[in-house]
Design a protein around this motif. Structure first.
Motif: not given
Length: 234
Positions: A92-108
């Motif tokens: 819903g209105g909450s997001l869980c942002v987990y782990g790493e992206k392939d390139d190691g950058s932060d999540w948007e």
């Protein structure tokens, strides 16, 4: 800590308005006055992990934290699944942002334009791994009567939808329940009264007010996407 801005005993009042339910309506003043006598959260007690109330005095409504709690459980699950490298899960209105992206950058993570169509962004926040992002806004659930919008985020002091001057609050936190709770509490409190609360819970915020101004706490990384309709303020 929120001086009643986040009130788990607001059930009677929430049911009276029923915004987002099957029978939403604008209650009469007398009904609201009566409901305000039955939202005293001091009447809620915990006994051996059991919630105890007198339903004639107060009724529990955990709508302001339920999605955040679910996001916390999602994070726990993902951390146990070694085959999952990273991802974003929406509750819903909450997001869980987990782990790493392939390139190691932060999540948007996009911040919904509160006056745009679903999926249209006012901007975005950049967050590190294992973060939570929650948004509360007057656009999520509302009814209109006589040209006036009545949203679902109720002020337990007045009995009416909050009129803090805000239309959206996005919180970035290391806790799902905190992010969800703070987004509601800060929406009701307004910007100035929210700052000490955010500092105590080590959370960051994006505030959007009714004049389409966007205010940021110092630690949030935000990029404006809709400069035609919104402007950043110090």
């Amino acid at each position: 800590d929120t001086d009643g801005a986040l009130n788990p005993g607001i059930g009677t009042l929430a049911k009276l308005w029923d915004i987002g339910g099957e029978h939403p309506r604008v209650p009469r003043k007398a009904e609201i006055k009566e409901a305000l006598t039955k939202i005293d959260d001091s009447q809620i007690t915990l006994q051996k992990h059991t919630v105890v109330t007198n339903p004639d005095q107060v009724q529990v409504d955990l709508g302001a934290v339920g999605k955040g709690i679910a996001a916390d459980h999602v994070m726990e699950f993902l951390k146990e699944e070694t085959s999952i490298q990273g991802g974003i899960v929406s509750v819903g209105g909450s997001l869980c942002v987990y782990g790493e992206k392939d390139d190691g950058s932060d999540w948007e993570v996009g911040v919904q334009d509160p006056r745009g169509k679903t999926g249209e962004m006012a901007g975005s926040v950049t967050v590190p791994a294992d973060s939570f992002v929650s948004t509360s806004g007057d656009y999520e659930k509302y009814i209109e009567q006589d040209g006036k919008r009545y949203h679902h985020i109720l002020d337990s002091k007045t009995g009416y939808p909050s009129q803090s001057g805000l239309i959206s609050v996005t919180i970035v936190s290391e806790s799902g329940i905190d992010s969800d709770a703070l987004s509601t509490a800060c929406f009701v409190l307004g910007i100035k009264k929210s700052l000490l609360l955010l500092e105590k819970y080590q959370a960051e915020a994006v505030f959007i007010d009714q004049d389409h101004n966007i205010y940021l706490t110092d630690g949030v990384k935000f990029e404006l996407k809709n400069a035609d309709d919104y402007q950043l303020k110090e």
